[in-house]
Design an enzyme around this catalytic site. Structure first.
Site, PDB file in Angstrom:
ATOM      1  N   TYR A   1       6.864 -20.201  31.597  1.00  0.00           N
ATOM      2  CA  TYR A   1       5.493 -20.677  31.754  1.00  0.00           C
ATOM      3  C   TYR A   1       5.384 -22.180  31.461  1.00  0.00           C
ATOM      4  CZ  TYR A   1       2.877 -16.332  32.451  1.00  0.00           C
ATOM      5  OH  TYR A   1       2.337 -15.187  32.970  1.00  0.00           O
TER       6      TYR A   1
ATOM      7  N   LYS B 226      16.827  -9.804  29.560  1.00  0.00           N
ATOM      8  CA  LYS B 226      17.875  -9.463  30.518  1.00  0.00           C
ATOM      9  C   LYS B 226      19.154 -10.199  30.120  1.00  0.00           C
ATOM     10  CE  LYS B 226      17.610  -8.497  34.973  1.00  0.00           C
ATOM     11  NZ  LYS B 226      18.133  -7.117  35.094  1.00  0.00           N
TER      12      LYS B 226
ATOM     13  N   ASP C 177      14.280  -4.458  33.097  1.00  0.00           N
ATOM     14  CA  ASP C 177      14.039  -3.551  34.232  1.00  0.00           C
ATOM     15  C   ASP C 177      14.037  -2.097  33.747  1.00  0.00           C
ATOM     16  OD1 ASP C 177      16.756  -3.821  33.675  1.00  0.00           O
ATOM     17  OD2 ASP C 177      17.408  -3.705  35.765  1.00  0.00           O
TER      18      ASP C 177
ATOM     19  N   ASP D 150       4.104 -10.543  30.226  1.00  0.00           N
ATOM     20  CA  ASP D 150       2.980 -10.538  31.158  1.00  0.00           C
ATOM     21  C   ASP D 150       3.066  -9.297  32.048  1.00  0.00           C
ATOM     22  OD1 ASP D 150       0.701 -11.603  32.513  1.00  0.00           O
ATOM     23  OD2 ASP D 150       2.029 -12.320  34.106  1.00  0.00           O
TER      24      ASP D 150
ATOM     25  N   ASP E 231       0.726  -5.490  31.696  1.00  0.00           N
ATOM     26  CA  ASP E 231      -0.139  -4.935  32.749  1.00  0.00           C
ATOM     27  C   ASP E 231       0.241  -3.480  32.998  1.00  0.00           C
ATOM     28  OD1 ASP E 231      -1.468  -7.365  33.197  1.00  0.00           O
ATOM     29  OD2 ASP E 231      -1.500  -7.045  35.362  1.00  0.00           O
TER      30      ASP E 231
HETATM   31  C1  IPM Z   1      -2.557 -12.914  31.117  1.00  0.00           C
HETATM   32  C2  IPM Z   1      -2.869 -13.592  32.419  1.00  0.00           C
HETATM   33  C3  IPM Z   1      -2.465 -15.053  32.332  1.00  0.00           C
HETATM   34  C4  IPM Z   1      -0.973 -15.094  32.143  1.00  0.00           C
HETATM   35  C5  IPM Z   1      -2.899 -15.929  33.526  1.00  0.00           C
HETATM   36  C6  IPM Z   1      -4.364 -15.830  33.806  1.00  0.00           C
HETATM   37  C7  IPM Z   1      -2.497 -17.351  33.314  1.00  0.00           C
HETATM   38  O1  IPM Z   1      -2.270 -12.919  33.479  1.00  0.00           O
HETATM   39  O2  IPM Z   1      -3.085 -13.340  30.076  1.00  0.00           O
HETATM   40  O3  IPM Z   1      -1.801 -11.943  31.116  1.00  0.00           O
HETATM   41  O4  IPM Z   1      -0.191 -15.064  33.110  1.00  0.00           O
HETATM   42  O5  IPM Z   1      -0.550 -15.202  30.982  1.00  0.00           O
HETATM   43 MN    MN Z   2      -1.209 -11.076  32.915  1.00  0.00          MN
END
Ligand code: IPM
Ligand code: MN
Length: 361
Positions: A140, A191, A223, A247, A251
């Site tokens: 990042y 990894k 993975d 990240d 999710d």
């Molecule tokens: C998160 C989001 C952010 C990230 C974006 C909006 C920059 O997806 O907080 O997970 O990638 O960290």
């Molecule tokens: Mn995210």
């Protein structure tokens, strides 16, 4: 009197932050919470007003606040804005400037929602895991980065994945300490079979683990971890991983709980200018497709506020009350659209969900 800065941001960020502010107002009057808040702009909203997704003025306010509550940033409206001025750059700037390196993303399946997951109920029922995501390093922020011409008319893109030993050590410590308060197990995810950063990650975590002999440590390739999260998520307690894998995996973990709209997060940091700030935000994004329609689920943001009560405001009892009330509302069958799945439930709007929570507080 504690001071918090509220940055609703873009899209549904505004709606979910509004409901959370109502909760704060309520706790101030009826539970003597004694919190003062100020609202300001971040992300696309700030870009539209000031030409910058994070102004110096807001950054200063953030540094002075005891904690920050953030809604969400981003939206297709800003797709063509250059990267350093995009809404996301505002959020990343805030994380970096405040050195909020530890991002805690708990994925908890509420009993009432164990049938809302896209996975079989027995796989997710009772799930309670935390992903500890490194938040201020890795690809990042790594340099060099950019898109360059390597031959006339042809381009290449560069991102740099980079980790320093101290960054890995400090995030590992957060994970081990957290595991001690939970089920004493840390799964470290990288990894190491492909990436140099993975090799160093594994080595440093192993080293740090020497100070936490009572905690079980397991290493897992990223993975495989993605696969295990949907195969048998209850094998995990605390997962610790880098910025990008964190990240993605968070999710995925969020969806185990029934909806991205349920997952809160806390970003905790090192001391900056004599202060440790915390920033609290839902894991979901700005959801431009439903923005402004009063349909969003405010629970992830209200739960983020309850994490703030716990970690920044020293109000553990109130945090528990807020969490219990959310459980109650769900048990009574109230659902926003993202978690509504059968007609025995009552479909409610974002603000109605706010009303229901406040009524019960
Ligand atoms: C998160 C989001 C952010 C990230 C974006 C909006 C920059 O997806 O907080 O997970 O990638 O960290
Ligand atoms: Mn995210």
């Amino acid at each position: 009197m504690k001071k918090i800065l509220v940055l609703p941001g873009d899209g549904i960020g505004v709606e979910v932050a509004d409901q959370t502010i109502r909760v704060i107002d309520h706790l101030n009057t009826s539970n003597n919470l004694n919190v003062e808040y100020e609202k300001d702009l971040i992300g696309g909203a700030s870009y539209d007003a000031n030409g910058e997704p994070l102004t110096q003025h807001v950054l200063e306010k953030a540094k002075q606040a005891d904690a920050i509550l953030l809604g969400a940033v981003g939206g297709s409206k800003w797709d063509n804005v250059e990267r350093t001025k995009r809404p996301e750059a505002g959020l990343l700037g805030l994380r970096k400037e405040l050195e909020l390196f530890a991002n805690l993303r708990p994925a908890i399946v509420f009993d009432a929602l164990s049938s809302s997951s896209s996975l079989k109920e027995e796989i997710v029922k009772g799930l309670d895991i935390v992903i500890v995501r490194e938040l201020t390093g890795g690809v990042y922020f790594g340099q060099p980065r950019g898109i360059e011409e390597y031959e006339s008319g042809k381009q290449k893109a560069i991102d740099t994945q980079i980790y320093f030993d101290y960054e890995i050590d400090r995030i590992a410590r957060v994970a081990f300490n957290l595991a001690r308060k939970r089920n004493n197990k840390v799964t470290s995810v990288e990894k190491a079979n492909v990436m140099e950063t993975g090799v160093l990650w594994r080595k440093v975590v192993k080293n740090t683990h020497r100070d936490f002999g009572d905690v079980e440590l397991e290493n897992m390739l990223a993975d495989n971890c993605a696969m295990q999260l949907v195969r048998n998520p209850k094998q995990f307690d605390v997962l610790v991983t880098d910025n990008l894998f964190g990240d993605l995996l968070s999710d995925c973990a969020a969806m185990l709980t029934g909806s991205l709209g349920m997952l809160p997060s806390a970003s905790l940091g090192a001391e900056v200018e004599g202060k440790t700030n915390g920033m609290y935000e839902p894991v979901h994004g700005s959801a431009p497709d439903i923005a402004g329609q009063n349909k969003a689920n405010p629970i992830a943001t209200i739960l983020s506020f309850s994490m703030m009560l716990r970690y920044s405001l020293d109000q553990q009892d109130l945090a528990k009350i807020v969490e219990d009330v959310i459980q109650e509302v769900l048990n009574e069958g109230f659902r926003t659209a993202d978690i509504y799945n059968n007609d025995s439930q009552t479909l409610v709007s974002c603000s109605k969900m706010g009303d229901l929570i406040i009524e019960r507080l």
